[in-house]
Scaffold this motif. Structure first.
Motif, mmCIF file in Angstrom:
data_model
loop_
_atom_site.group_PDB
_atom_site.id
_atom_site.type_symbol
_atom_site.label_atom_id
_atom_site.label_comp_id
_atom_site.label_asym_id
_atom_site.label_seq_id
_atom_site.Cartn_x
_atom_site.Cartn_y
_atom_site.Cartn_z
ATOM 1 N N ILE A 93 0.593 -1.141 -0.193
ATOM 2 C CA ILE A 93 -0.133 0.116 0.093
ATOM 3 C C ILE A 93 0.912 0.817 -0.257
ATOM 4 O O ILE A 93 1.279 1.773 0.743
ATOM 5 C CB ILE A 93 -1.223 -0.200 1.254
ATOM 6 N N ALA A 138 -9.277 -4.018 -2.040
ATOM 7 C CA ALA A 138 -10.853 -3.860 -1.499
ATOM 8 C C ALA A 138 -11.472 -5.116 -2.413
ATOM 9 O O ALA A 138 -12.016 -5.316 -1.856
ATOM 10 C CB ALA A 138 -11.493 -3.143 -0.840
ATOM 11 N N LEU A 197 -0.194 -0.794 7.444
ATOM 12 C CA LEU A 197 -0.178 -0.445 6.338
ATOM 13 C C LEU A 197 1.393 -0.702 5.094
ATOM 14 O O LEU A 197 1.448 -0.347 3.714
ATOM 15 C CB LEU A 197 -0.150 1.155 6.001
ATOM 16 N N ALA A 221 -8.727 9.343 4.321
ATOM 17 C CA ALA A 221 -9.453 7.905 4.449
ATOM 18 C C ALA A 221 -9.358 7.778 6.194
ATOM 19 O O ALA A 221 -8.374 7.581 6.557
ATOM 20 C CB ALA A 221 -8.666 6.453 3.723
ATOM 21 N N ALA A 237 -12.675 1.408 2.561
ATOM 22 C CA ALA A 237 -11.649 1.112 1.536
ATOM 23 C C ALA A 237 -9.967 0.577 2.734
ATOM 24 O O ALA A 237 -9.835 -0.543 3.305
ATOM 25 C CB ALA A 237 -10.827 0.954 0.788
ATOM 26 N N LEU A 238 -10.017 1.105 3.687
ATOM 27 C CA LEU A 238 -9.621 1.557 4.781
ATOM 28 C C LEU A 238 -9.262 0.860 6.025
ATOM 29 O O LEU A 238 -8.938 -0.670 6.755
ATOM 30 C CB LEU A 238 -8.506 2.930 5.127
ATOM 31 N N LEU A 261 -3.904 5.647 -1.836
ATOM 32 C CA LEU A 261 -4.789 6.114 -1.046
ATOM 33 C C LEU A 261 -5.337 5.000 -2.264
ATOM 34 O O LEU A 261 -6.264 4.234 -2.150
ATOM 35 C CB LEU A 261 -5.066 6.865 -1.442
ATOM 36 N N ASP A 315 -3.979 2.568 -3.819
ATOM 37 C CA ASP A 315 -4.639 0.914 -3.447
ATOM 38 C C ASP A 315 -5.054 0.328 -2.970
ATOM 39 O O ASP A 315 -5.572 -0.965 -2.988
ATOM 40 C CB ASP A 315 -3.047 1.274 -2.454
ATOM 41 N N LEU A 316 -5.510 1.300 -1.422
ATOM 42 C CA LEU A 316 -6.794 0.905 -0.549
ATOM 43 C C LEU A 316 -7.968 0.181 -1.336
ATOM 44 O O LEU A 316 -8.980 -0.743 -1.240
ATOM 45 C CB LEU A 316 -7.425 1.797 0.162
ATOM 46 N N LEU A 340 -12.690 5.822 0.167
ATOM 47 C CA LEU A 340 -11.766 5.465 1.395
ATOM 48 C C LEU A 340 -11.555 5.349 2.484
ATOM 49 O O LEU A 340 -11.056 3.977 2.498
ATOM 50 C CB LEU A 340 -10.387 6.901 0.907
ATOM 51 N N TYR A 386 -9.040 -3.542 4.753
ATOM 52 C CA TYR A 386 -7.856 -3.659 4.836
ATOM 53 C C TYR A 386 -7.255 -3.889 5.841
ATOM 54 O O TYR A 386 -6.786 -4.907 6.510
ATOM 55 C CB TYR A 386 -7.155 -2.442 3.956
#
Length: 304
Positions: free
Chosen positions: A3, A13, A169, A268, A295-296, A6, A8-9, A292, A299
């Motif tokens: 990661i 997901a 992360l 996020a 998604a965080l 952002l 990438d999150l 975001l 993750y």
């Protein structure tokens, strides 16, 4: 998957074989509903709507959103709705919890309920992940939403929570700046400077593992190598901070709002410290920031 941004999150997901269920209490609000449906369309989560279903469906119709096939639970009362969201998590019917049209305090009260809540693993704190507008690197900010005026021990736990997120992360030996208005201890006029100094000393003694902790430190010194050089302020964090720890909720919230309102930065943010990352969006957050944040949470849930 590494990661480094952002985006990438969201990619992480969306790549899951099955989207985790996100229990939303309460759902009868346009900004909540729109964000949840965007996350559903992006393959990030499968929302479960809890609240006034008449109001929820009216809003969905206005937004052109199709709720068919999604679970909807009619519980118009705030406290009943958040209790149901927590129950769903406890009993495995949902993997995540999100604040809808209720106050943050109402939601967190249900999460912390000793009999029916989610046992904390320390204290709860809010962690924001954002991209540095100059370098593009990921950074963390805490605490902008939960702890109003934390004492020394609370600040230690806020830092521990932020370090855990940073490591999840992929940040190795993260650098944390304990923010203040000055780089010098000024007690009793500025008690937070003494707290920052003590926490930095704890870091030097290894209290936070493989991490660099410095403070007190003004924001410019934490972010700008040039500013640090001009003040002859030298340590391993100056100009290279990965984590910004603010002295209280007021300064944290102001910095958070500067990022998303003044600078237009996407962020996020989740509440951490229990076994479930809790999505607590602000009405001022952009639709993308809400996406975001979900998604965080997805993750981080895979890392606990």
């Amino acid at each position: 998957m590494t990661i480094t941004s952002l985006d990438d999150l969201i990619r992480f997901a969306a790549s899951a074989d099955q989207n985790p269920k996100l229990a939303i209490a309460r759902s009868g609000d346009a900004f909540v509903l729109e964000a949840a449906m965007q996350a559903y369309a992006a393959g990030v989560v499968e929302p479960v709507f809890i609240g006034d279903m008449d109001a929820t469906r009216r809003i969905a119709e206005d937004l052109g959103a199709d709720l068919s096939g999604l679970r909807c639970v009619d519980l118009p009362d705030d406290e009943a709705a958040v209790r149901e969201a927590v129950r769903m998590f406890r009993e495995g019917e949902a993997a995540l919890i999100m604040k809808g049209a209720v106050s943050t305090s109402t939601l967190l009260k249900a999460v912390l309920d000793k009999a029916n809540g989610v046992p904390p693993q320390g204290i709860l704190s809010h962690v924001t992940v954002f991209e540095n507008p100059h370098s593009g690197k990921l950074m963390l900010l805490s605490d902008a939403a939960v702890n109003i005026r934390p004492n020394l021990q609370r600040k230690v736990e806020i830092l521990r929570n932020a370090l855990a997120v940073a490591r999840a992360l992929g940040m190795t030996a993260p650098r944390a700046a304990m923010l203040a208005a000055t780089e010098k201890v000024n007690y009793p006029a500025m008690p937070s400077t003494l707290d920052a100094d003590l926490i930095a000393r704890m870091g030097e003694e290894g209290a936070f593992g493989d991490a660099h902790v410095a403070g007190p430190m003004a924001l410019d010194l934490a972010l700008s190598a040039a500013a640090a050089a001009s003040k002859r302020f030298r340590n391993e964090v100056a100009g290279q901070a990965d984590i910004l720890i603010t002295p209280d909720i007021e300064s944290g919230n102001v910095l958070y709002k500067c990022l998303n309102t003044l600078l237009g930065q996407d962020v996020a943010g989740v509440v951490v410290g229990s076994s479930v990352p809790i999505v607590v969006p602000s009405r001022g957050d952009s639709a993308r920031s809400k996406l975001l944040s979900m998604a965080l949470a997805v993750y981080l849930a895979t890392r606990t």
